[in-house]
Design a protein around this motif. Sequence first.
Motif, short mmCIF file in Angstrom:
data_model
loop_
_atom_site.label_atom_id
_atom_site.label_comp_id
_atom_site.label_asym_id
_atom_site.label_seq_id
_atom_site.Cartn_x
_atom_site.Cartn_y
_atom_site.Cartn_z
N GLY A 69 0.81 -1.22 0.00
CA GLY A 69 0.00 0.00 0.00
C GLY A 69 0.84 1.26 0.00
O GLY A 69 0.50 2.25 -0.67
N GLU A 70 1.94 1.26 0.74
CA GLU A 70 2.81 2.44 0.78
C GLU A 70 3.40 2.73 -0.60
O GLU A 70 3.47 3.90 -1.02
CB GLU A 70 3.94 2.21 1.78
N LEU A 71 3.79 1.69 -1.30
CA LEU A 71 4.41 1.90 -2.61
C LEU A 71 3.38 2.20 -3.68
O LEU A 71 3.65 2.92 -4.63
CB LEU A 71 5.25 0.67 -2.99
N GLY A 95 8.46 7.31 -7.99
CA GLY A 95 7.55 7.47 -6.86
C GLY A 95 8.05 8.52 -5.89
O GLY A 95 9.21 8.94 -5.93
N ARG A 96 7.16 8.93 -5.01
CA ARG A 96 7.53 9.88 -3.96
C ARG A 96 7.01 9.34 -2.64
O ARG A 96 5.80 9.15 -2.47
CB ARG A 96 6.95 11.27 -4.24
N LEU A 97 7.92 9.09 -1.71
CA LEU A 97 7.54 8.56 -0.41
C LEU A 97 6.90 9.65 0.45
O LEU A 97 6.98 10.84 0.13
CB LEU A 97 8.77 8.00 0.30
N GLU A 98 6.29 9.24 1.55
CA GLU A 98 5.65 10.21 2.45
C GLU A 98 6.65 11.24 2.96
O GLU A 98 6.30 12.39 3.22
CB GLU A 98 5.01 9.49 3.63
N SER A 99 7.91 10.83 3.07
CA SER A 99 8.96 11.74 3.54
C SER A 99 9.29 12.81 2.50
O SER A 99 10.00 13.77 2.80
CB SER A 99 10.23 10.95 3.87
N GLY A 100 8.81 12.63 1.27
CA GLY A 100 9.14 13.54 0.18
C GLY A 100 10.25 13.04 -0.70
O GLY A 100 10.53 13.63 -1.76
N GLN A 101 10.93 11.98 -0.30
CA GLN A 101 12.03 11.44 -1.10
C GLN A 101 11.52 10.84 -2.41
O GLN A 101 10.58 10.06 -2.42
CB GLN A 101 12.78 10.35 -0.31
N VAL A 102 12.17 11.22 -3.51
CA VAL A 102 11.84 10.66 -4.81
C VAL A 102 12.62 9.37 -4.98
O VAL A 102 13.83 9.33 -4.72
CB VAL A 102 12.16 11.65 -5.95
N VAL A 103 11.94 8.32 -5.42
CA VAL A 103 12.57 7.01 -5.54
C VAL A 103 12.16 6.35 -6.85
O VAL A 103 11.25 6.82 -7.55
CB VAL A 103 12.15 6.08 -4.37
N MET A 154 17.58 7.82 -9.94
CA MET A 154 18.70 8.25 -10.77
C MET A 154 18.13 9.08 -11.92
O MET A 154 17.57 8.55 -12.88
CB MET A 154 19.47 7.03 -11.27
N ALA A 155 18.31 10.37 -11.82
CA ALA A 155 17.57 11.31 -12.65
C ALA A 155 17.84 11.16 -14.15
O ALA A 155 16.96 11.43 -14.97
CB ALA A 155 17.89 12.74 -12.21
#
Length: 373
Positions: A69-71, A95-103, A154-155
């Motif tokens: 669910g988080e992902l 994706g963007r995690l709840e912390s704001g980190q882009v993954v 990795m942009a």
Amino acid sequence: MVGCFACFKPAGEEEAPLPSAASRRRGRSLRLSCSSTRNQQAGGGDAAAAPASGNIAGSSSRARAFTYGELAAATDNFQAECLLGEGGFGRVYRGRLESGQVVAVKQLDREGAQGNREFVVEVMMLSLLHHPNLVNLVGYCADGEQRLLVYEYMALGSLADHLLLMPGGGSPGGDERRALSWETRMRVALGAARGLEYLHETANPPVIYRDLKSSNVLLDDALCPKLSDFGLAKLGPVGDRSPRVMGTYGYCAPEYVRAGNLTVKTDVYSFGVLLLELVTGRRAIDSSRPPAEQLLVAWARPMLRDGKRYRELADPLLRGAFPERDLKQAVAVAAMCLQDEASARPLMSDAAVTLEYLAEAAAAADAAPPSTS
């Protein structure tokens, strides 16, 4: 072994000797992107690998366990707009995690090429191994039948996205992309070499990567290369026989294809193919080319054996913007790595010494003011 590179030249030609590793350290004044953190973890300290463990959530693991669910929330329920790419393993989403980190979230196809064993291997490897030139595993999901891997984003995508243009230099739509500079190519080669050096010579036990190719070399927004996709990686011992040949055709060492002989020198051969791609701008396998040119190594062999023909290997998109001597040194490294006999191939640390010299020389040339003459 470093001396072998300086000696690998056509008879009758003289090359400027490469500086020794010690003398370069004493006189070094130039820092390359990604090089100042060599063999250090992101948070500082030594990057020596801990002994491998089958417990992927063990105390030495830095990877976080996510729920499905988080992902799903991070990727807007895996919307097509978030899709970064796909292959036999499944699909990769931004994706963007709840912390704001882009993954980057890799959702493995349950019927695909990367099975549960490869999933466990990749989580284990990237949880235990940390180096600036290895992609960072943020976490994983083993929720029911779902298998997902979460990486740092990795942009700039993979090296293949930027290097391997269509034959003739244009992209599929006819829009010619800017070719990677010689300096960037040498920096990427150096970063890939350092990643392999860490796996082979620092990790304990050594790790055989087994799937080095341009699409597995990812680039961040500073064009710093990081090795990715460790599902086929294998822990030492340094010599082994694999009952099943795995990897990518065109990059596999001949002794591995013939008899399943697997050592760290198998990776060195694959690195030689990658370096040849960087020099030539050609794919390891390209079915769109004439039959005699489809396999890069076979096409390049006659030129690799004749130092007077080294310039024929240079990517036309470079338009000659490289020092002739440095091209010869880079091709010599590739030729050494592509030796048929595994024992004749160099250690990755030796290849990295030469490539560091070439990358520094290219960076210095780029930084030099233009001539007024």
